[in-house]
Design an enzyme around this catalytic site. Structure first.
Site, PDB file in Angstrom:
ATOM      1  N   CYS A  75       0.732  -0.921   0.336  1.00 40.13           N
ATOM      2  CA  CYS A  75       0.274  -0.249  -0.292  1.00 40.13           C
ATOM      3  C   CYS A  75       1.199   1.874   0.090  1.00 40.13           C
ATOM      4  CB  CYS A  75      -1.046  -0.150   0.640  1.00 40.13           C
ATOM      5  SG  CYS A  75      -1.908   1.534   1.930  1.00 40.13           S
ATOM      6  N   ASN A  77       0.115   4.315  -0.364  1.00 42.73           N
ATOM      7  CA  ASN A  77       0.016   5.457   0.886  1.00 42.73           C
ATOM      8  C   ASN A  77       0.234   5.651   1.996  1.00 42.73           C
ATOM      9  OD1 ASN A  77      -1.129   7.924  -1.060  1.00 42.73           O
ATOM     10  ND2 ASN A  77      -3.387   6.371  -1.416  1.00 42.73           N
ATOM     11  N   GLU A 210     -10.777  -0.383  -5.394  1.00 40.32           N
ATOM     12  CA  GLU A 210      -9.426  -1.363  -4.690  1.00 40.32           C
ATOM     13  C   GLU A 210      -9.830  -2.502  -4.348  1.00 40.32           C
ATOM     14  OE1 GLU A 210      -6.721   0.357  -1.830  1.00 40.32           O
ATOM     15  OE2 GLU A 210      -6.869   2.653  -1.903  1.00 40.32           O
ATOM     16  N   CYS A 219      -4.823   5.917  -4.136  1.00 40.12           N
ATOM     17  CA  CYS A 219      -4.234   4.681  -4.226  1.00 40.12           C
ATOM     18  C   CYS A 219      -3.058   4.384  -4.202  1.00 40.12           C
ATOM     19  CB  CYS A 219      -4.698   3.781  -4.791  1.00 40.12           C
ATOM     20  SG  CYS A 219      -4.333   1.924  -5.145  1.00 40.12           S
TER      21      CYS A 219
END
Length: 276
Positions: A75, A77, A210, A219
């Site tokens: 991920c 972020n 997502e 994202c």
């Protein structure tokens, strides 16, 4: 058991971040679903868990859980928020932080003005490693999904992404085509779906559906995947500005075999504690 946590976000992609270095924590799927509920829990897109490193050459191990209880590989972020969290909580005094994830190693660089640059690693195009059921790697795939034909690029940024170019993200079929592609049978581990509008060779607009979370405000790996696919298809070049519903990221990639670099903000919202 009472645990301390921080609420953070990267462009509106929101996280609960938990220090698993100084406190003993264990999350099962039921607990994660309860904590992730925005009405009865804390609410988050993902929960990020900071663990001690598995390798002496690294600083931490980074785990990511969706609000549906599933664990995911990567991920972007969240990685930026992870970097700010470990500094804010005094778990490290470094500006350059090396961490392991389920899918490999990444390097986080704290910049000025709460910006973080993440070396997201080298994108993977080999179908078996994405994973994606295809005979060989292609720049563009034709998929027959829900009685419609979809042209897309497919790549892994530590997690699998399908990227579709659209004339306008405003009118993109995110809520209808997104879930159909997410669970399409040629993606054995499901997939994240990006809807990309090319503004110029150095700018795109993007919406991402997502896997396990639905559409989010931003994202990071989706932004990386979209730029990589755009560069591979010779529609983008250089440093690309990616405009997401929650704000903008800057993505750079020098081509096959090179890592992708992502720069963007990471915001601390509040600290709290909750009984597990």
């Amino acid at each position: 058991m009472l645990i301390q946590f921080s609420k953070m976000h990267g462009l509106g992609n929101d996280f609960v971040v938990v220090d698993g270095v100084t406190q003993k924590v264990f999350f099962n799927a039921e607990t994660l679903k309860r904590l992730g509920d925005r009405h009865f829990g804390i609410g988050f897109d993902q929960l990020l868990l900071v663990e001690p490193p598995y390798d002496p050459d690294l600083d931490f191990h980074y785990r990511i859980f969706n609000a549906d209880g599933s664990e995911v590989q990567q991920c972007g972020n969240g990685a930026r928020c992870f970097a700010r969290f470990v500094r804010l909580k005094g778990l490290t005094n470094k500006d350059r932080i090396a961490v392991s994830t389920v899918s490999g190693r990444i390097v986080l660089q704290l910049e000025d003005n709460d910006q973080v640059t993440v070396n997201m690693g080298v994108p993977e195009f080999e179908p078996a490693k994405i994973p994606f059921r295809a005979l060989k790697a292609e720049k563009l795939y034709l998929l027959r999904v829900a009685e419609q034909t979809v042209m897309c690029g497919v790549v892994s940024m530590g997690n699998p992404h399908c990227v579709i170019e659209v004339p306008s993200v405003k009118d993109a079929p995110v809520e209808t085509l997104g879930p159909k592609l997410e669970s399409f049978d040629r993606f054995p581990e499901r997939i994240n779906v990006g809807f990309m509008e090319v503004v110029s060779a150095s700018e795109i607009n993007l919406r991402v559906y997502e896997r396990g979370a639905g559409e989010t405000l931003a994202c990071g790996t989706g932004a990386c995947a979209a730029v990589v696919v755009g560069i591979q298809q010779e529609k983008l070049k250089g440093r690309v500005k990616v405009n997401l519903p929650g704000g903008s990221l800057y993505i750079s990639w020098n081509g096959p075999g090179s890592p992708v670099y992502m720069t963007g903000p990471a915001e601390h919202v509040f600290d709290g504690q909750i009984e597990l």
